[in-house]
Design an enzyme around this catalytic site. Structure first.
Site, mmCIF file in Angstrom:
data_model
loop_
_atom_site.group_PDB
_atom_site.id
_atom_site.type_symbol
_atom_site.label_atom_id
_atom_site.label_comp_id
_atom_site.label_asym_id
_atom_site.label_seq_id
_atom_site.Cartn_x
_atom_site.Cartn_y
_atom_site.Cartn_z
ATOM 1 N N ASP A 150 20.018 12.237 -10.512
ATOM 2 C CA ASP A 150 19.550 12.257 -11.449
ATOM 3 C C ASP A 150 20.057 11.990 -12.548
ATOM 4 O O ASP A 150 21.115 12.319 -13.082
ATOM 5 C CB ASP A 150 18.629 13.343 -11.454
ATOM 6 C CG ASP A 150 17.330 13.332 -9.899
ATOM 7 O OD1 ASP A 150 17.647 12.072 -9.029
ATOM 8 O OD2 ASP A 150 16.120 13.494 -10.227
ATOM 9 N N ASP A 151 19.384 11.579 -13.671
ATOM 10 C CA ASP A 151 19.656 11.926 -14.830
ATOM 11 C C ASP A 151 21.177 10.550 -15.707
ATOM 12 O O ASP A 151 20.871 10.832 -16.616
ATOM 13 C CB ASP A 151 19.926 12.877 -15.408
ATOM 14 C CG ASP A 151 18.608 13.619 -15.555
ATOM 15 O OD1 ASP A 151 17.953 13.791 -14.574
ATOM 16 O OD2 ASP A 151 18.735 14.734 -15.373
ATOM 17 N N HIS A 200 13.978 6.973 -13.038
ATOM 18 C CA HIS A 200 14.008 7.812 -13.400
ATOM 19 C C HIS A 200 13.880 7.935 -14.657
ATOM 20 O O HIS A 200 13.681 8.956 -15.152
ATOM 21 C CB HIS A 200 15.253 8.297 -13.010
ATOM 22 C CG HIS A 200 15.454 10.501 -13.650
ATOM 23 N ND1 HIS A 200 14.456 10.661 -12.405
ATOM 24 C CD2 HIS A 200 16.377 11.098 -14.227
ATOM 25 C CE1 HIS A 200 14.337 12.032 -12.592
ATOM 26 N NE2 HIS A 200 15.089 12.717 -13.328
ATOM 27 N N HIS A 204 11.918 10.770 -19.367
ATOM 28 C CA HIS A 204 12.326 12.018 -18.910
ATOM 29 C C HIS A 204 11.735 13.159 -19.027
ATOM 30 O O HIS A 204 11.483 14.053 -18.926
ATOM 31 C CB HIS A 204 13.235 12.223 -19.083
ATOM 32 C CG HIS A 204 14.128 13.907 -17.617
ATOM 33 N ND1 HIS A 204 13.823 14.748 -17.486
ATOM 34 C CD2 HIS A 204 14.877 12.842 -16.384
ATOM 35 C CE1 HIS A 204 14.426 15.252 -16.364
ATOM 36 N NE2 HIS A 204 15.272 14.170 -16.005
ATOM 37 N N TYR A 242 11.766 16.168 -13.066
ATOM 38 C CA TYR A 242 10.845 17.539 -12.290
ATOM 39 C C TYR A 242 10.748 17.524 -11.234
ATOM 40 O O TYR A 242 9.879 18.615 -11.253
ATOM 41 C CB TYR A 242 10.363 18.404 -13.726
ATOM 42 C CG TYR A 242 10.697 18.135 -15.007
ATOM 43 C CD1 TYR A 242 11.552 18.822 -15.120
ATOM 44 C CD2 TYR A 242 10.492 17.153 -16.479
ATOM 45 C CE1 TYR A 242 12.361 18.826 -16.446
ATOM 46 C CE2 TYR A 242 10.495 17.372 -16.883
ATOM 47 C CZ TYR A 242 11.962 17.684 -17.645
ATOM 48 O OH TYR A 242 12.426 17.818 -18.701
ATOM 49 N N HIS A 305 22.546 16.034 -9.524
ATOM 50 C CA HIS A 305 22.566 15.167 -10.943
ATOM 51 C C HIS A 305 23.847 14.979 -11.189
ATOM 52 O O HIS A 305 24.796 15.486 -11.391
ATOM 53 C CB HIS A 305 21.698 16.528 -11.865
ATOM 54 C CG HIS A 305 20.464 16.945 -11.505
ATOM 55 N ND1 HIS A 305 20.212 17.747 -11.328
ATOM 56 C CD2 HIS A 305 19.295 16.203 -12.169
ATOM 57 C CE1 HIS A 305 18.793 17.703 -11.186
ATOM 58 N NE2 HIS A 305 18.574 16.714 -12.052
#
Ligand SMILES: *[C@@H]1O[C@H](CO)[C@@H](O)[C@H](O)[C@H]1NC(C)=O
Ligand SMILES: *[C@@H]1O[C@H](CO)[C@@H](O)[C@H](O)[C@H]1NC(C)=O
Length: 380
Positions: A150-151, A200, A204, A242, A305
């Site tokens: 992720d991210d 994603h 965020h 999250y 991540h």
């Protein structure tokens, strides 16, 4: 005649696909020449059924000034969203497809709460509270370890991409749209490796705290930048930041954008490395040891991540155990043998043009501009 029987079954499956809930992963098969979502799904009108360059459609080069100019630099301004996206939302609302539950609220350091609603009840079913909505993806098939991060894209990402490539692996990247805008070269490296692109969100946020229109902005711009930066590939999966999703947010993802919601079944907490009270590399290694040497059912979807050098390092450190324990490592988007995109198998296979002739019938009058492009340049 087995082949005839097979094609009848395939056809029956395709018909079932158009007439039943599209929640079951058993139904994620499509006929050649079609898109993942049925023809009457709004995603067809929002993202033209183009085959990229072969249909004469060109996209601004990734990272070029024209490319950058198309997207909001910060939180999407809901007064600047393409009208077709909002029309699709309002049609889904009018058809009763978007549950009317409250937007959640949060106090700093707390968890989202719903005015007068229990987050574990079926009408809300918040993933933050571990309530599992049928059709969302939490577990992998037995023996499978789904690779996803992720991210990104972010400066620590290229070390991960080099490692994956040198080990012949593909991962799914749940990318933050505004990070793609900021790091186009890193995005392009992941794409060139043949990895799978997934959503994603644009900035965020805790998605359940956002209004329906704000959610459309978060999904829409991320879909658009991935679509326009991959030769027209439409992501099929999204993961809520999250892990915060509920019946309303997942309905907008699915009913407007055709996206399937992905959570996880093991959490490294790697994002909290170097935070006060956060996890440590030793703790992550201990968790990895437990999971990777543990039961093979269900398969593992581990939250990781590409956020820091150390989160990438924690994956690389665990990799020998993944291998030695015989896990079948696949990109998350391909974990059940399906396609990574709504209109393509993966980042290197051709984009499916779909049945373009259907467009005249399917496109609602409100979307007659036929382009998902904003009528004016959005502002952040
Ligand atoms: C995406 O690409 C299409 C086709 O070139 C274009 O019309 C549209 O404006 C692009 N979107 C953005 C946000 O630049
Ligand atoms: C991509 O999909 C094609 C089929 O469309 C397949 O031949 C190829 O092996 C796939 N590539 C990867 C990296 O999975």
């Amino acid at each position: 005649m087995p082949s005839r029987l097979a094609s009848i079954l395939l056809l029956a499956g395709a018909l079932a696909h158009t007439t039943t809930a599209h929640d079951s992963h058993v139904e994620q098969k499509r006929l050649p020449g079609t898109w993942y979502q049925p023809d009457d799904h709004p995603v067809h009108a929002l993202f033209k059924r183009d085959g990229g360059a072969s249909d004469g459609i060109t996209y601004a080069p990734v990272g070029s000034p024209e490319w950058t100019a198309g997207y909001p630099p910060g939180a999407p301004d809901i007064t600047q969203l393409p009208p077709a996206w909002l029309n699709a939302l309002h049609a889904a609302e009018a058809a009763g497809k978007i549950p009317k539950i409250p937007v959640s609220t949060m106090v700093a350091g707390g968890e989202p709460t719903y005015d007068g609603f229990d987050p574990n009840k079926p009408e809300v079913c918040s993933a933050t509270y571990q309530c599992r909505i049928q059709g969302d993806l939490w577990d992998g098939p037995p023996g499978t370890l789904a690779l996803s991060f992720d991210d990104g894209p972010l400066p620590p990402s290229p070390a991960l991409y080099d490692f994956l490539q040198s080990n012949g692996l593909h991962a799914t990247h749940f990318f933050i749209g505004s990070n793609i805008l900021q790091y186009p070269a890193i995005f392009s490296q992941a794409l060139a490796n043949g990895d799978d692109m997934a959503v994603h969100t644009w900035t965020h946020p805790y998605m359940t705290t956002k209004t329906n229109e704000e959610l459309v902005g978060e999904f829409g711009w991320t879909m658009e930048i991935i679509h326009n930066s991959t030769g027209g590939r439409l992501p099929k999966y999204w993961r809520p930041p999250y892990g915060d999703s509920d019946m309303r947010t997942r309905a907008i993802a699915k009913e407007v954008f055709g996206l399937t919601t992905v959570i996880w079944n093991q959490d490294t907490d790697d994002w909290s490395l170097h935070e006060a009270g956060g996890t440590t590399l030793d703790k992550i290694a201990t968790l990895m040891q437990t999971w990777l040497t543990g039961p093979k059912t269900p398969g593992l979807i581990i939250l990781e991540h590409e956020l820091m050098v150390d989160t990438v390092g924690a994956f690389i450190a665990a990799f020998p155990l993944m291998k030695s324990n015989g896990w079948n490592m696949v990109s998350l988007a391909q974990l059940d043998g399906g396609a990574a995109y709504q209109n393509a198998d993966n980042s290197t296979s051709p984009v499916n043009p779909g049945q373009v002739a259907d467009l005249s019938v399917q496109e609602p009058p409100s979307a007659s501009g036929s382009s998902s492009a904003p009528s004016s340049k959005p502002t952040g």
